[in-house]
Design an enzyme around this catalytic site. Structure first.
Site, mmCIF file in Angstrom:
data_model
loop_
_atom_site.group_PDB
_atom_site.id
_atom_site.type_symbol
_atom_site.label_atom_id
_atom_site.label_comp_id
_atom_site.label_asym_id
_atom_site.label_seq_id
_atom_site.Cartn_x
_atom_site.Cartn_y
_atom_site.Cartn_z
ATOM 1 N N LYS A 84 -9.689 -29.894 -16.778
ATOM 2 C CA LYS A 84 -10.729 -30.648 -17.498
ATOM 3 C C LYS A 84 -12.086 -30.509 -16.795
ATOM 4 O O LYS A 84 -13.105 -30.255 -17.425
ATOM 5 C CB LYS A 84 -10.393 -32.153 -17.545
ATOM 6 C CG LYS A 84 -9.073 -32.515 -18.167
ATOM 7 C CD LYS A 84 -8.918 -34.024 -18.285
ATOM 8 C CE LYS A 84 -8.820 -34.782 -16.980
ATOM 9 N NZ LYS A 84 -7.534 -34.695 -16.287
ATOM 10 N N ARG A 140 -8.825 -32.032 -1.393
ATOM 11 C CA ARG A 140 -8.885 -33.447 -1.743
ATOM 12 C C ARG A 140 -7.726 -34.166 -1.073
ATOM 13 O O ARG A 140 -6.618 -33.620 -1.014
ATOM 14 C CB ARG A 140 -8.762 -33.610 -3.271
ATOM 15 C CG ARG A 140 -10.082 -33.569 -3.978
ATOM 16 C CD ARG A 140 -9.919 -33.504 -5.466
ATOM 17 N NE ARG A 140 -9.089 -34.569 -6.041
ATOM 18 C CZ ARG A 140 -9.008 -34.811 -7.350
ATOM 19 N NH1 ARG A 140 -9.696 -34.078 -8.197
ATOM 20 N NH2 ARG A 140 -8.250 -35.772 -7.811
ATOM 21 N N ARG A 159 1.177 -38.713 -10.031
ATOM 22 C CA ARG A 159 0.090 -38.847 -11.016
ATOM 23 C C ARG A 159 0.497 -38.235 -12.352
ATOM 24 O O ARG A 159 0.166 -38.745 -13.414
ATOM 25 C CB ARG A 159 -1.194 -38.195 -10.486
ATOM 26 C CG ARG A 159 -1.810 -38.967 -9.333
ATOM 27 C CD ARG A 159 -3.068 -38.299 -8.833
ATOM 28 N NE ARG A 159 -4.037 -38.151 -9.912
ATOM 29 C CZ ARG A 159 -5.069 -37.324 -9.874
ATOM 30 N NH1 ARG A 159 -5.276 -36.568 -8.827
ATOM 31 N NH2 ARG A 159 -5.903 -37.261 -10.882
ATOM 32 N N ARG A 171 -8.439 -43.805 -19.296
ATOM 33 C CA ARG A 171 -7.077 -43.457 -18.891
ATOM 34 C C ARG A 171 -6.092 -44.566 -19.233
ATOM 35 O O ARG A 171 -4.887 -44.380 -19.077
ATOM 36 C CB ARG A 171 -7.031 -43.239 -17.379
ATOM 37 C CG ARG A 171 -7.219 -41.793 -16.924
ATOM 38 C CD ARG A 171 -7.380 -41.836 -15.416
ATOM 39 N NE ARG A 171 -6.984 -40.701 -14.685
ATOM 40 C CZ ARG A 171 -7.830 -39.807 -14.157
ATOM 41 N NH1 ARG A 171 -9.104 -39.896 -14.405
ATOM 42 N NH2 ARG A 171 -7.384 -38.848 -13.406
ATOM 43 N N ARG A 227 -6.136 -25.543 -4.869
ATOM 44 C CA ARG A 227 -7.405 -26.185 -5.228
ATOM 45 C C ARG A 227 -8.168 -26.684 -4.004
ATOM 46 O O ARG A 227 -7.629 -27.381 -3.164
ATOM 47 C CB ARG A 227 -7.134 -27.359 -6.179
ATOM 48 C CG ARG A 227 -8.399 -28.071 -6.620
ATOM 49 C CD ARG A 227 -8.196 -28.865 -7.882
ATOM 50 N NE ARG A 227 -7.551 -30.155 -7.677
ATOM 51 C CZ ARG A 227 -7.424 -31.086 -8.623
ATOM 52 N NH1 ARG A 227 -7.881 -30.838 -9.842
ATOM 53 N NH2 ARG A 227 -6.829 -32.219 -8.379
HETATM 54 P P1 AMP Z 1 -9.561 -37.160 -11.015
HETATM 55 O O1 AMP Z 1 -10.712 -36.608 -10.233
HETATM 56 O O2 AMP Z 1 -9.858 -37.337 -12.459
HETATM 57 O O3 AMP Z 1 -8.303 -36.389 -10.746
HETATM 58 O O4 AMP Z 1 -9.280 -38.653 -10.454
HETATM 59 C C1 AMP Z 1 -9.007 -38.882 -9.089
HETATM 60 C C2 AMP Z 1 -8.590 -40.324 -8.876
HETATM 61 O O5 AMP Z 1 -9.681 -41.207 -9.216
HETATM 62 C C3 AMP Z 1 -7.443 -40.825 -9.742
HETATM 63 O O6 AMP Z 1 -6.156 -40.517 -9.186
HETATM 64 C C4 AMP Z 1 -7.677 -42.338 -9.720
HETATM 65 O O7 AMP Z 1 -7.304 -42.897 -8.481
HETATM 66 C C5 AMP Z 1 -9.198 -42.397 -9.815
HETATM 67 N N1 AMP Z 1 -9.671 -42.425 -11.229
HETATM 68 C C6 AMP Z 1 -10.407 -41.488 -11.863
HETATM 69 N N2 AMP Z 1 -10.658 -41.841 -13.125
HETATM 70 C C7 AMP Z 1 -10.052 -43.046 -13.307
HETATM 71 C C8 AMP Z 1 -9.924 -43.927 -14.417
HETATM 72 N N3 AMP Z 1 -10.471 -43.645 -15.617
HETATM 73 N N4 AMP Z 1 -9.235 -45.083 -14.229
HETATM 74 C C9 AMP Z 1 -8.685 -45.398 -13.046
HETATM 75 N N5 AMP Z 1 -8.749 -44.601 -11.959
HETATM 76 C C10 AMP Z 1 -9.433 -43.425 -12.084
#
Ligand code: AMP
Length: 252
Positions: A48, A199, A210, A123, A164
């Site tokens: 994404k 990360r 996740r 989410r 990554r």
């Molecule tokens: P991402 O970069 O989208 O993979 O998100 C990394 C982490 O940020 C996730 O595992 C959550 O801990 C947090 N996070 C990102 N977006 C959300 C969201 N919309 N709601 C809750 N936690 C989020």
């Protein structure tokens, strides 16, 4: 001054006034442009963010809630302190924190017309409902919401996170795959020369958790979007990024 000149002097401002008021009426009648908001919905590491970054180069505006949370964690803001433990364990940050953060970001987009990509938000059901409420408030103007659903297998996601790395510069956070798209200089970001890092949540254990969490809520989220008549378009994220990009462009 003869009578003809006197009339002309009265008439000129009247004619000017009427011309101006016609122009103003035209302004008011002008159709407000429709702004598209794409919700990128899919499991972690499905690409994404990479697709959004490519679209940003073409003029889209993108919000990655994950990037914004990581920026807050790095800068040590109050939000970052509260979000840190959730992010590092691969747990969702509480809805109220994320919703407030997105509301703040959306308010900064008022007056712009570029299409918006929401990468990683909403989410949860509460986040989705809050987003639609925010959009219905009307401050962002007229909007059309489209969900882009990315599908990919758990094994593919696990394979991807092994390779990554991201830029440690919090305002960049560009994503690289050391297998598909490595940086020109090892360990250094091509864009800002920042250090590339892994990360903290990119471990196999966290990504599998996740992925499972995502799959548990996916059906309910899609049902919610359907119940609100939001179109859902599907893209296989199993294919190379160039194909994913072409599939997205063919839809918009
Ligand atoms: P991402 O970069 O989208 O993979 O998100 C990394 C982490 O940020 C996730 O595992 C959550 O801990 C947090 N996070 C990102 N977006 C959300 C969201 N919309 N709601 C809750 N936690 C989020």
């Amino acid at each position: 001054m003869n009578i003809f000149m006197r009339y002309t002097l009265y008439l000129i401002p009247l004619l000017l006034l009427s011309a101006c008021s016609k122009d103003t009426k035209k302004e008011v009648r002008k159709e407000e442009p429709m702004r598209t908001i794409f919700i990128y919905y899919g499991p972690p590491a499905c690409g994404k963010g990479t697709l959004a970054a490519r679209c940003v180069r073409e003029g889209y505006i993108s919000l990655s809630t994950g990037d914004l949370l990581r920026q807050n964690i790095t800068s040590g803001s109050e939000l970052g302190k509260r979000a840190q433990e959730f992010v590092s364990q691969g747990k969702l940050v509480p809805d109220e924190l994320v919703i407030a953060m997105v509301r703040d970001w959306l308010n900064k987009q008022v007056g712009k017309t570029e299409p918006i990509i929401l990468d990683g938000f909403p989410r949860t059901y509460a986040q989705a409902a809050a987003l639609l409420d925010m959009l219905n408030e009307g401050t962002l103007g007229k909007n059309k919401v489209v969900v882009i659903r990315f599908t990919v297998s758990e094994d593919e996601v696990v394979k991807r996170i092994v390779y990554r790395v991201i830029c440690s510069n919090k305002s960049c956070q560009h994503v690289y795959s050391l297998k598909e798209k490595p940086p020109v200089k090892a360990g250094i970001c091509d864009i800002c020369q920042g250090q590339l890092i892994k990360r903290s949540d990119d471990t196999e254990e966290v990504i599998r958790k996740r992925f499972k969490d995502y799959m548990q809520t996916e059906a309910a989220m899609l049902d919610f979007f359907k119940s609100r008549n939001i179109p859902i378009k599907e893209i296989s994220a199993e294919q190379p990024m160039n194909e994913v990009y072409k599939a997205f462009k063919a839809m918009v």
